[in-house]
Design an enzyme around this catalytic site. Sequence first.
Site, mmCIF file in Angstrom:
data_model
loop_
_atom_site.group_PDB
_atom_site.id
_atom_site.type_symbol
_atom_site.label_atom_id
_atom_site.label_comp_id
_atom_site.label_asym_id
_atom_site.label_seq_id
_atom_site.Cartn_x
_atom_site.Cartn_y
_atom_site.Cartn_z
ATOM 1 C CG ASP A 140 43.511 42.327 34.012
ATOM 2 O OD1 ASP A 140 44.623 41.889 34.341
ATOM 3 O OD2 ASP A 140 42.969 43.312 34.583
HETATM 4 C C1 GLC Z 1 44.648 45.628 36.478
HETATM 5 C C2 GLC Z 1 45.318 44.322 36.842
HETATM 6 C C3 GLC Z 1 44.424 43.385 37.595
HETATM 7 C C4 GLC Z 1 43.483 44.194 38.452
HETATM 8 C C5 GLC Z 1 42.541 44.917 37.517
HETATM 9 C C6 GLC Z 1 41.558 45.814 38.277
HETATM 10 O O1 GLC Z 1 45.061 46.049 35.221
HETATM 11 O O2 GLC Z 1 45.954 43.573 35.812
HETATM 12 O O3 GLC Z 1 45.274 42.518 38.356
HETATM 13 O O4 GLC Z 1 42.756 43.352 39.325
HETATM 14 O O5 GLC Z 1 43.225 45.688 36.552
HETATM 15 O O6 GLC Z 1 42.262 46.862 38.857
#
Ligand code: GLC
Length: 752
Positions: free
Chosen positions: A281
């Site tokens: 993430d």
């Molecule tokens: C965010 C979220 C994730 C998302 C990613 C890209 O922090 O936790 O669900 O897809 O970053 O935006």
Amino acid sequence: MNSEIKVSVAEHNFSMEHRPDADNRNVSEVAVETLIQRMTLREKIGQLNQINAGPHNAIAQISDDLRNGRIGSIINQVDVNIVNEMQRIAVEESRLGIPLLVGRDVIHGYKTVMPIPLGQAASWNPDIVREGAHWSAKEARKQGVNWTFAPMIDVSRDARWGRIAESFGEDPLLNSVMGVAMVEGFQGSDMSSKDSIAATAKHFAGYGASEGGRDYSTTNIPENELRNIYLRPFKAAAEAGVATFMVSFGDIDGVPATANSFLMQDVLRGEWDYQGFVVSDWDSIRQLTAHGLTENDKDAACAAAIAGVDMDMESRTFLYNLEALVNEDRVSEQSLDAKVANVLKLKFELGLFDNPYVNPDDFPEFGSDEALQTAKQAAVQSLVLLKNDNDILPLSPDALSKLSIIGPLADAAEDQLGTWIFDGDPNLSVSSLQAIKHLAEGQFDLHYDRAMPSTRSRDSSAFEGISEAAKGSDAVLLFLGEEAILSGEAHSRADINLPGAQADLVKAIRQTGKPVIAVIQAGRPLTLSNIIDEVDAILYAWHPGTMGGAAIADVLFGRKAPSGKLPVAFPKMVGQIPIHYNHKNTGRPATPDEIIHIDDIEIGAPQTSLGMTSFHLDAGYRPLFPFGFGLSYTQFSYSDLSMTSDKVRVGDTVSVSVTVKNEGDVAGTEVVQLYMRDIAASVTRPVRELKGFQRVHLEPGEAQIISFVIGEDEMAFYRRDMTLGVEPGRFHIWVGGSSEADLHAEFELTQE
Ligand code: GLC
């Protein structure tokens, strides 16, 4: 372009047809292997690096890295011309010409926005979820996006958590069915099609159990619960061929998911033989140091790489540290080759080597009639009728001369879209006020008052005047709830009542003595106990998306009947959380006649005199509204529950049938739900588990026999030794229109 060393697609026939070669490997596997053999260590590391390339034009900052093969994927750039230029540099100006994955959160729509996933779950209709994802993929691909970070299939039982909005609720099966439908909608049958984008199963795993309902918080989940509840939707998504997994931010039992080899190696690769790739993430690799698992970025990159993360989202810890880690033999180049192969395989599957560029003219316009029709259908099916005293709904235009529309969310083109709509276009929105105005033309008068500048406003000074004005109406529609910003990532709430002075507004409007219908838009279950008796009807709309207002108007005025069912329980008060239907029985289960309310306790009651079972003195043990609940404009009856046998041998199946009848005088759609309980097993089992559901449309007076088949899949669970299987013994089943269904039967599973 330096052609003599460029690896041309033609030269290696990198096209997608899967002709097996001598070792029975298909062409893309050969192409991947051939490509990897040509790559330098730095180029391999580049493929494992995703960087934020928007929304500004980042070409100047990243063009050198693109030319040097240091970037495998970009995220958050959605200007198709900039995406094409970044792609051109990667393909035509780098040594090997490897195209980019272009990632974006297309969570529940792109320009045309579907209801939030929690609302889509309330439809209990995987077909409409699939259709919505299909349109979202078409619109996203038009702007160059080829990879989305959805579906989010974290089982969510805590309404305080802002991200419950993105989930499909509290049940593993509903999350599994809806998650798979969304994967199928995004990816289609051929990911190289221009209607398809790669999907992501996220957040692996257990994120929904974040302590206190605070985002990014610690999760402690015993392995048996992890397997029987939280991992099931991810297993379903893996089996459905989801292209990628994203690990969670969370610390799971002391080992953050981003460095959790039990999850990524033992379960995902070992037990499930998953062949896609795992992305971290956002910055979650670097955060391993904040968690206290590692001392620095280099150790964090090492831990994540060894545990199984293939691509680093926007922390650059892989980019800056993997070369040294390989040279120090802390990470093997061979393990990097496997990661690179996972990434390149997806690029081939998406057809990016053959068609790296996007021509927007090849796609329908944003907000096409079909996309809007899908969004409206999804919104209609997401609406849940929670209360309808004296059948005040549907409203009849003929019976109205004046209708009051009051509240901060009646005309909320942006807020009705909900959370995670980076690209949603509010200009496409149809608000409730707009839709009702259109419907009222020439039929009845409207009086509209926003009453509050925002849902959080505490200024009630205008309420008395608004109430007085509403006395001249035949009925009042109150549009209440949460602005979109109050749900979603990092937006958890400890108090989940209607924000601001909305409850005071309800009480003020109650003084009109007129019928009051509350339409509530929110990204979570709200605690409604403080208004439930002040209104005659409640229609729960979640955040219903672009066509939410049109859907709400159609249901309020009976053009469409409500059919939604709750994907998550509504607590009476926040102190009941976690409260979910598939709870364990405990050794002292509460029953209606054993509990006592705090106000009924006699003064000086002896210490051991109350209940002695599992409940709250001030809330009992049941939610305000249970999982699977939802009213219709008609009434359904259930009868003749039958089974093909009350004894089932291991390996055999048993069929369950029930007659469902529409007892009313209008048509309606019912979601028939099958629940089951394994009475005694090597680990305690939930008092009920959803094992099947079917939507059925019935005309007035029409009856249908609905059948379900119960087999090993339905009875299997992760047992005390963590193996998946069944155990002989007694099972109870219930069939009905909610998790409190009372039509009941039993059967016994026998070894032979
Ligand atoms: C965010 C979220 C994730 C998302 C990613 C890209 O922090 O936790 O669900 O897809 O970053 O935006």
